[in-house]
Scaffold this active site. Structure first.
Site, mmCIF file in Angstrom:
data_model
loop_
_atom_site.group_PDB
_atom_site.id
_atom_site.type_symbol
_atom_site.label_atom_id
_atom_site.label_comp_id
_atom_site.label_asym_id
_atom_site.label_seq_id
_atom_site.Cartn_x
_atom_site.Cartn_y
_atom_site.Cartn_z
ATOM 1 N N HIS A 107 23.260 -2.660 1.665
ATOM 2 C CA HIS A 107 23.325 -2.439 3.116
ATOM 3 C C HIS A 107 22.362 -3.396 3.819
ATOM 4 O O HIS A 107 21.279 -3.689 3.315
ATOM 5 C CB HIS A 107 22.971 -0.983 3.430
ATOM 6 C CG HIS A 107 23.281 -0.605 4.831
ATOM 7 N ND1 HIS A 107 22.435 -0.892 5.877
ATOM 8 C CD2 HIS A 107 24.365 0.008 5.383
ATOM 9 C CE1 HIS A 107 22.985 -0.460 7.000
ATOM 10 N NE2 HIS A 107 24.150 0.092 6.727
ATOM 11 N N GLU A 182 30.501 -5.341 7.417
ATOM 12 C CA GLU A 182 29.735 -4.829 8.560
ATOM 13 C C GLU A 182 29.030 -5.982 9.273
ATOM 14 O O GLU A 182 27.963 -6.412 8.841
ATOM 15 C CB GLU A 182 28.658 -3.859 8.070
ATOM 16 C CG GLU A 182 29.183 -2.665 7.328
ATOM 17 C CD GLU A 182 28.191 -1.513 7.354
ATOM 18 O OE1 GLU A 182 28.506 -0.502 7.967
ATOM 19 O OE2 GLU A 182 27.097 -1.655 6.802
HETATM 20 C C1 PEP Z 1 25.913 1.441 9.092
HETATM 21 O O1 PEP Z 1 24.699 1.361 9.253
HETATM 22 O O2 PEP Z 1 26.422 1.315 7.957
HETATM 23 C C2 PEP Z 1 26.744 1.707 10.258
HETATM 24 C C3 PEP Z 1 28.019 1.476 10.190
HETATM 25 O O3 PEP Z 1 26.080 2.198 11.362
HETATM 26 P P1 PEP Z 1 26.711 2.541 12.819
HETATM 27 O O4 PEP Z 1 28.034 3.219 12.589
HETATM 28 O O5 PEP Z 1 25.710 3.432 13.434
HETATM 29 O O6 PEP Z 1 26.871 1.242 13.514
#
Ligand code: PEP
Length: 265
Positions: A107, A182
């Site tokens: 992450h 992400e």
């Molecule tokens: C994350 O930290 O993996 C994430 C998706 O956070 P958020 O949904 O709060 O953006």
């Protein structure tokens, strides 16, 4: 090829054991008999109590054929890539496997705050596979280039990241991998990314898997989007052909809202 939709909650450093159980009790009422697979990635401290609650409910309702939380799985948010030894404060892959089926690896918060390198992430992936855990590998691209360079830069960065993480992984004993894309600018910011752009990048990741591991792994690996997902935008991602689910941070702390996200499919 249909891949079962997967919704992953990343609770980060939230919820005591008591709060985690309260969440589960409320959540299971809200989510009903969804056909999706749901993974709660909780703090290590809550895993044991949640495991007990889920097992208890599954056993009690098995014969009755009622909703039994069988599709709710548990995940950890980290592991230490050694079997055992003098590693004060760390949690081994087997310790996680006793309680969970999934583990988040790489992450962006772990990279940024705890300085995890590509090599460490690779070792954690291998360690997870060794004990039969399903890693949820988080890929991100820190986009800081000029606009016209962004696309090529993102793909190039992802290609390098992915190669350094997954080279040497084996899938011959039925191991699975989940990848969550992400974009850093979307995590915890409220700036959810453009769904068409995410589809393009996730398709690119699937092509990379094809090159690295062949068509079967590319077709069966579930690829998720994560970054400021809420119930109002979830469907925009879920409807994209290559997006198999969502990794949800903040919105997964609210049982009603997380259940609404799962129900958009
Ligand atoms: C994350 O930290 O993996 C994430 C998706 O956070 P958020 O949904 O709060 O953006």
């Amino acid at each position: 090829m249909t891949r079962k939709k997967l919704f992953v909650a990343n609770w980060k450093m939230h919820f005591t054991v008591v709060k985690a159980i309260q969440f589960l009790q409320k959540f299971r009422e809200q989510v009903g008999n969804s056909s999706a697979e749901i993974v709660l990635c909780t703090p290590f401290t809550a895993l044991s109590a949640l495991r007990y609650e889920i097992n208890k409910k599954v056993k009690a309702t098995r014969e009755k054929g009622e909703f039994s939380m069988q599709h709710i799985r548990l995940g950890a948010q980290n592991l230490y890539p050694k079997t055992e030894g003098a590693y004060t404060g760390e949690i081994s892959p087997m310790m996680v496997k006793e309680l969970a089926d999934y583990v988040l690896i790489g992450h962006s918060e772990r990279r940024k705050l705890f300085h995890e390198t590509d090599a460490v992430i690779h070792d954690k992936l291998v360690a997870a596979h060794t004990v039969g855990l399903i890693p949820i590998l988080c890929l991100c691209a820190v986009v800081s280039q000029k606009k016209e360079l962004v696309n090529a830069f993102t793909e190039h960065k992802l290609e390098i990241q992915l190669k350094s993480f997954v080279t040497g992984l084996h899938f011959d004993a039925g191991q699975q991998l989940v990848i969550a894309y992400e974009p850093v600018a979307s995590i915890g910011t409220g700036n959810a990314a453009d769904p068409n752009e995410i589809q393009r990048i996730i398709h690119f990741i699937r092509r990379q898997l094809d090159q690295q591991f062949g068509s079967k792994i590319a077709a069966t690996t579930r690829l998720l989007y994560g970054g400021s997902v809420i119930s109002k935008n979830a469907k925009l991602y879920i409807d994209q052909p290559d997006i198999d689910g969502l990794l949800v941070g903040s919105a997964s702390l609210d049982a009603d809202e997380f259940a609404r996200i799962i129900q958009v499919q």
